[in-house]
Design a protein around this motif. Structure first.
Motif, PDB file in Angstrom:
ATOM      1  N   ARG A  97       0.711  -1.269   0.123  1.00 58.86           N
ATOM      2  CA  ARG A  97      -0.135  -0.032  -0.082  1.00 58.86           C
ATOM      3  C   ARG A  97       0.995   1.004  -0.127  1.00 58.86           C
ATOM      4  NH1 ARG A  97      -2.295  -2.897   4.493  1.00 58.86           N
ATOM      5  NH2 ARG A  97      -4.191  -4.013   3.793  1.00 58.86           N
ATOM      6  N   GLY A  98       0.441   2.362  -0.759  1.00 65.71           N
ATOM      7  CA  GLY A  98       1.168   3.464  -0.799  1.00 65.71           C
ATOM      8  C   GLY A  98       0.568   4.577  -1.265  1.00 65.71           C
ATOM      9  N   TYR A  99       1.258   5.732  -1.476  1.00 60.40           N
ATOM     10  CA  TYR A  99       0.756   6.923  -2.291  1.00 60.40           C
ATOM     11  C   TYR A  99       1.428   7.269  -3.314  1.00 60.40           C
ATOM     12  CZ  TYR A  99      -1.451  11.681  -2.715  1.00 60.40           C
ATOM     13  OH  TYR A  99      -1.836  12.554  -3.188  1.00 60.40           O
ATOM     14  N   PRO A 100       0.806   7.438  -4.351  1.00 61.05           N
ATOM     15  CA  PRO A 100      -0.664   7.728  -4.825  1.00 61.05           C
ATOM     16  C   PRO A 100      -1.138   6.604  -5.080  1.00 61.05           C
ATOM     17  CG  PRO A 100       0.889   8.380  -6.758  1.00 61.05           C
ATOM     18  CD  PRO A 100       1.835   7.899  -5.704  1.00 61.05           C
ATOM     19  N   GLY A 101      -0.631   5.493  -4.891  1.00 63.67           N
ATOM     20  CA  GLY A 101      -1.453   4.156  -5.188  1.00 63.67           C
ATOM     21  C   GLY A 101      -0.443   2.805  -4.854  1.00 63.67           C
ATOM     22  N   LEU A 102      -0.799   1.922  -5.287  1.00 61.59           N
ATOM     23  CA  LEU A 102      -0.308   0.426  -4.970  1.00 61.59           C
ATOM     24  C   LEU A 102       1.289   0.454  -5.436  1.00 61.59           C
ATOM     25  CD1 LEU A 102      -1.140  -2.324  -3.571  1.00 61.59           C
ATOM     26  CD2 LEU A 102      -1.200  -2.955  -6.046  1.00 61.59           C
ATOM     27  N   GLN A 103       2.273   0.214  -4.691  1.00 61.38           N
ATOM     28  CA  GLN A 103       3.540  -0.135  -5.099  1.00 61.38           C
ATOM     29  C   GLN A 103       3.931  -1.488  -5.470  1.00 61.38           C
ATOM     30  OE1 GLN A 103       6.775   2.126  -2.919  1.00 61.38           O
ATOM     31  NE2 GLN A 103       5.012   2.802  -1.527  1.00 61.38           N
ATOM     32  N   LEU A 104       4.761  -1.881  -6.371  1.00 58.29           N
ATOM     33  CA  LEU A 104       5.190  -3.181  -6.630  1.00 58.29           C
ATOM     34  C   LEU A 104       6.883  -3.085  -6.364  1.00 58.29           C
ATOM     35  CD1 LEU A 104       4.372  -6.053  -7.687  1.00 58.29           C
ATOM     36  CD2 LEU A 104       4.637  -5.248  -9.860  1.00 58.29           C
ATOM     37  N   ILE A 105       7.526  -4.009  -5.691  1.00 56.43           N
ATOM     38  CA  ILE A 105       8.833  -3.750  -5.394  1.00 56.43           C
ATOM     39  C   ILE A 105       9.555  -5.076  -5.514  1.00 56.43           C
ATOM     40  CG2 ILE A 105      10.504  -3.026  -3.921  1.00 56.43           C
ATOM     41  CD1 ILE A 105       8.435  -1.079  -2.406  1.00 56.43           C
ATOM     42  N   HIS A 106      10.589  -5.221  -6.120  1.00 59.81           N
ATOM     43  CA  HIS A 106      11.441  -6.265  -6.226  1.00 59.81           C
ATOM     44  C   HIS A 106      12.489  -6.246  -5.163  1.00 59.81           C
ATOM     45  CE1 HIS A 106      14.353  -9.208  -8.426  1.00 59.81           C
ATOM     46  NE2 HIS A 106      13.481  -9.709  -7.845  1.00 59.81           N
ATOM     47  N   PHE A 107      12.628  -7.128  -4.198  1.00 58.96           N
ATOM     48  CA  PHE A 107      13.763  -7.120  -3.115  1.00 58.96           C
ATOM     49  C   PHE A 107      14.741  -8.077  -3.548  1.00 58.96           C
ATOM     50  CE2 PHE A 107      10.020  -5.216  -1.045  1.00 58.96           C
ATOM     51  CZ  PHE A 107      10.565  -4.096  -0.345  1.00 58.96           C
ATOM     52  N   VAL A 108      15.955  -7.894  -3.416  1.00 58.13           N
ATOM     53  CA  VAL A 108      16.919  -8.701  -3.684  1.00 58.13           C
ATOM     54  C   VAL A 108      17.911  -8.800  -2.581  1.00 58.13           C
ATOM     55  CG1 VAL A 108      18.995  -9.251  -5.129  1.00 58.13           C
ATOM     56  CG2 VAL A 108      17.070  -8.190  -6.254  1.00 58.13           C
ATOM     57  N   PRO A 109      18.313 -10.160  -2.124  1.00 61.31           N
ATOM     58  CA  PRO A 109      18.935 -10.205  -0.926  1.00 61.31           C
ATOM     59  C   PRO A 109      20.467  -9.974  -1.179  1.00 61.31           C
ATOM     60  CG  PRO A 109      18.587 -12.484  -1.980  1.00 61.31           C
ATOM     61  CD  PRO A 109      18.003 -11.291  -2.533  1.00 61.31           C
ATOM     62  N   LEU A 158      -1.638  -8.653 -11.515  1.00 66.23           N
ATOM     63  CA  LEU A 158      -2.357  -7.996 -10.305  1.00 66.23           C
ATOM     64  C   LEU A 158      -3.840  -7.780 -10.782  1.00 66.23           C
ATOM     65  CD1 LEU A 158       0.771  -6.774 -10.404  1.00 66.23           C
ATOM     66  CD2 LEU A 158      -0.011  -5.987  -8.151  1.00 66.23           C
ATOM     67  N   LEU A 159      -4.732  -7.997 -10.003  1.00 70.62           N
ATOM     68  CA  LEU A 159      -6.191  -7.560 -10.186  1.00 70.62           C
ATOM     69  C   LEU A 159      -6.661  -6.453  -9.317  1.00 70.62           C
ATOM     70  CD1 LEU A 159      -8.586  -8.076 -12.127  1.00 70.62           C
ATOM     71  CD2 LEU A 159      -9.366  -9.894 -10.322  1.00 70.62           C
ATOM     72  N   SER A 160      -7.332  -5.446  -9.636  1.00 71.16           N
ATOM     73  CA  SER A 160      -8.019  -4.717  -8.668  1.00 71.16           C
ATOM     74  C   SER A 160      -9.418  -5.010  -8.397  1.00 71.16           C
ATOM     75  CB  SER A 160      -8.167  -3.196  -9.437  1.00 71.16           C
ATOM     76  OG  SER A 160      -9.146  -3.447 -10.222  1.00 71.16           O
ATOM     77  N   GLU A 161     -10.059  -4.463  -7.168  1.00 72.61           N
ATOM     78  CA  GLU A 161     -11.175  -4.869  -6.783  1.00 72.61           C
ATOM     79  C   GLU A 161     -12.390  -4.609  -7.657  1.00 72.61           C
ATOM     80  OE1 GLU A 161     -11.837  -3.299  -2.789  1.00 72.61           O
ATOM     81  OE2 GLU A 161     -10.615  -4.928  -1.911  1.00 72.61           O
ATOM     82  N   LYS A 162     -12.446  -3.543  -8.565  1.00 69.55           N
ATOM     83  CA  LYS A 162     -13.421  -3.059  -9.280  1.00 69.55           C
ATOM     84  C   LYS A 162     -13.147  -3.000 -10.814  1.00 69.55           C
ATOM     85  CE  LYS A 162     -16.002  -0.607  -5.537  1.00 69.55           C
ATOM     86  NZ  LYS A 162     -16.482   0.384  -5.089  1.00 69.55           N
ATOM     87  N   LYS A 163     -11.779  -2.745 -11.187  1.00 68.72           N
ATOM     88  CA  LYS A 163     -11.487  -2.423 -12.623  1.00 68.72           C
ATOM     89  C   LYS A 163     -10.504  -3.488 -13.303  1.00 68.72           C
ATOM     90  CE  LYS A 163     -12.853   2.487 -12.327  1.00 68.72           C
ATOM     91  NZ  LYS A 163     -12.384   3.793 -12.302  1.00 68.72           N
ATOM     92  N   GLU A 164      -9.346  -2.859 -13.636  1.00 73.53           N
ATOM     93  CA  GLU A 164      -8.640  -3.753 -14.529  1.00 73.53           C
ATOM     94  C   GLU A 164      -7.738  -4.431 -13.777  1.00 73.53           C
ATOM     95  OE1 GLU A 164      -6.236  -0.008 -13.813  1.00 73.53           O
ATOM     96  OE2 GLU A 164      -8.325  -0.609 -14.195  1.00 73.53           O
ATOM     97  N   GLY A 165      -7.027  -5.454 -14.544  1.00 69.63           N
ATOM     98  CA  GLY A 165      -5.856  -6.076 -14.033  1.00 69.63           C
ATOM     99  C   GLY A 165      -4.683  -5.730 -14.911  1.00 69.63           C
ATOM    100  N   ARG A 166      -3.364  -5.951 -14.408  1.00 68.06           N
ATOM    101  CA  ARG A 166      -2.433  -5.690 -15.166  1.00 68.06           C
ATOM    102  C   ARG A 166      -1.227  -6.815 -14.768  1.00 68.06           C
ATOM    103  NH1 ARG A 166      -1.311   0.857 -14.234  1.00 68.06           N
ATOM    104  NH2 ARG A 166      -3.872   1.409 -14.996  1.00 68.06           N
ATOM    105  N   VAL A 167      -0.180  -6.857 -16.025  1.00 63.56           N
ATOM    106  CA  VAL A 167       0.828  -7.753 -15.843  1.00 63.56           C
ATOM    107  C   VAL A 167       2.130  -7.021 -16.100  1.00 63.56           C
ATOM    108  CG1 VAL A 167       1.677  -9.892 -17.137  1.00 63.56           C
ATOM    109  CG2 VAL A 167      -0.687  -9.599 -16.933  1.00 63.56           C
ATOM    110  N   TYR A 168       3.041  -7.275 -15.109  1.00 64.06           N
ATOM    111  CA  TYR A 168       4.316  -6.799 -15.093  1.00 64.06           C
ATOM    112  C   TYR A 168       5.453  -7.875 -15.160  1.00 64.06           C
ATOM    113  CZ  TYR A 168       2.262  -2.537 -13.682  1.00 64.06           C
ATOM    114  OH  TYR A 168       1.409  -1.372 -13.272  1.00 64.06           O
ATOM    115  N   GLY A 169       6.488  -7.558 -15.968  1.00 62.57           N
ATOM    116  CA  GLY A 169       7.544  -8.450 -16.194  1.00 62.57           C
ATOM    117  C   GLY A 169       8.559  -8.436 -14.845  1.00 62.57           C
ATOM    118  N   LEU A 170       9.024  -9.584 -14.343  1.00 58.06           N
ATOM    119  CA  LEU A 170       9.980  -9.623 -13.238  1.00 58.06           C
ATOM    120  C   LEU A 170      11.352  -8.858 -13.286  1.00 58.06           C
ATOM    121  CD1 LEU A 170       8.866 -12.663 -11.570  1.00 58.06           C
ATOM    122  CD2 LEU A 170       7.852 -10.520 -11.385  1.00 58.06           C
ATOM    123  N   ALA A 171      11.701  -9.053 -14.641  1.00 56.65           N
ATOM    124  CA  ALA A 171      13.057  -8.561 -14.978  1.00 56.65           C
ATOM    125  C   ALA A 171      13.761  -7.314 -14.472  1.00 56.65           C
ATOM    126  CB  ALA A 171      13.448  -8.969 -16.225  1.00 56.65           C
ATOM    127  N   ALA A 172      12.630  -6.195 -14.850  1.00 54.13           N
ATOM    128  CA  ALA A 172      12.697  -4.991 -14.751  1.00 54.13           C
ATOM    129  C   ALA A 172      11.587  -4.270 -14.159  1.00 54.13           C
ATOM    130  CB  ALA A 172      13.238  -4.147 -15.907  1.00 54.13           C
TER     131      ALA A 172
END
Length: 366
Positions: A97-109, A158-172
């Motif tokens: 959860r974030g502002y101005p909206g959802l964040q998608l983050i890749h964490f590397v050890p 990812l799918l929202s509760e009411k509207k669209e879904g989106r597909v993101y590549g993991l590489a970048a």
């Protein structure tokens, strides 16, 4: 590598009565708020969790029944609502959860002396606009490359509760495509384990299925390829089997249905209904997961129903959690308990702050 430890409890307390069931393996405690999402690594050695206590946890599952399972944690500034594994099977992809909206983050050890720290590789913000996330599924590259294309990459869906879904590549973290159920509300998201098909159960009686298309040179596009038609009321949950050739749906019309989706949709061949099961009046499964042994886990409230995918017969009913189940996922690999044959293993999480591990009621032959 430095680990913390988490204690499991099998005492006869009221909240842990589930621990006395024959299918119970372990309870992973330590989170202090609702656990929103869980995911297994592709090799089944790790289990990740995302919790409203502002933490991701990564459990070492090499000894399933160990009462002091080791774990690593990632402390966050926002609450995580989804988690999965990156292409290498050890990095983490999380929706926050974030502002101005959802964040998608890749964490590397990264190893620093005896310790492991987690650093951001990429961070995408506002990925669903101002919409709330309903669900997220992450498919690492080794699973999508099973389709036969060496350039098939890992994806986060990812799918929202009411509207669209989106597909993101993991590489970048680049956006690959959008899909639009065009419904008043979305109820469930399912992605086949190889990342090929995306299914959405929504406010309608039909389930829509899209295909993530790959070619020799990589990603080609995202297309709606078929619908599951036959229910007479809203479909509330949906799941794919291990190879994406079968789909199960549960509807407010009081039925559970299994479909053959291995059809020549490009020749306008429709999915075929293989099985219809009438459920007890008022019973509507809120989420489902299809195990590698063919067993279906279906949740309602804090209960888990294990169902035979060939007959539709209920094999077992678990009072698994004290409150609403938020996530269920089967380990993609059969795992072995000490002195036993390999078994299919299910993880479940809940608003009761518990993450529990169960074995399938189906016994595997050695």
């Amino acid at each position: 590598m430095t680990f913390c430890c988490v204690c499991s409890c099998s005492a006869a307390t009221k909240e842990d009565m589930a621990a006395h069931h024959a299918l119970f393996i372990n309870t992973l405690k330590g989170h202090t708020d609702t656990i929103n999402s869980i995911a297994w690594s592709p090799n089944g050695r790790l289990l990740a969790s995302a919790c409203d206590d502002m933490q991701l946890r990564l459990f070492d599952m090499s000894d399933l029944s160990n009462q002091n399972l080791k774990f690593k944690k990632v402390k966050l500034k926002q609450g995580p609502v989804g988690v999965g594994f990156g292409n290498d099977g050890s990095s983490l992809v999380a929706a926050l959860r974030g502002y101005p909206g959802l964040q998608l983050i890749h964490f590397v050890p990264h190893k620093k002396g005896p310790n492991i720290t987690w650093e951001q590789d990429w961070n995408k913000q506002g990925i669903l606009g101002h919409e709330t996330l309903l669900d997220m599924t992450v498919i690492p590259a080794p699973q999508s490359e099973a389709l036969g294309y060496n350039h098939a990459g890992g994806v986060a869906v990812l799918l929202s509760e009411k509207k669209e879904g989106r597909v993101y590549g993991l590489a970048a973290g680049g956006e690959m495509g959008e899909f639009h159920p065009n419904s008043f509300a979305n109820h469930a998201l399912a992605v086949s384990p190889n990342g090929r098909f995306i299914a959405v159960a929504s406010f309608t009686a039909d389930v829509m299925i899209w295909e993530v298309q790959w070619g020799r040179d990589g990603y080609k596009g995202l297309s709606r390829v078929m619908d599951l038609k036959g229910h007479s009321s809203q479909v509330m949950s949906v799941a794919f089997n291990a190879d994406g050739s079968r789909t199960i749906t549960a509807s407010k019309d009081g039925t559970l249905r299994i479909w053959n989706t291995a059809v020549r949709y490009h020749l306008q061949e429709d999915p075929k209904q293989l099985l219809k099961v009438d459920l007890p009046k008022g019973q509507v499964f809120e989420r489902m997961a299809w195990g590698p042994d063919g067993t279906i886990a279906a949740a309602i409230g804090g209960q888990i129903h294990f169902i035979d995918s060939k007959t539709g017969k209920t094999l077992e009913v678990l009072h698994a959690h004290e409150s609403h189940i938020t996530c269920m996922c089967w380990c993609p690999q059969f795992l072995q308990l000490t002195g036993n044959a390999p078994i299919a293993v299910l993880a479940s999480s809940s608003t009761d702050r518990r993450l529990r591990i169960w074995k399938s009621p189906v016994v595997q032959e050695e």
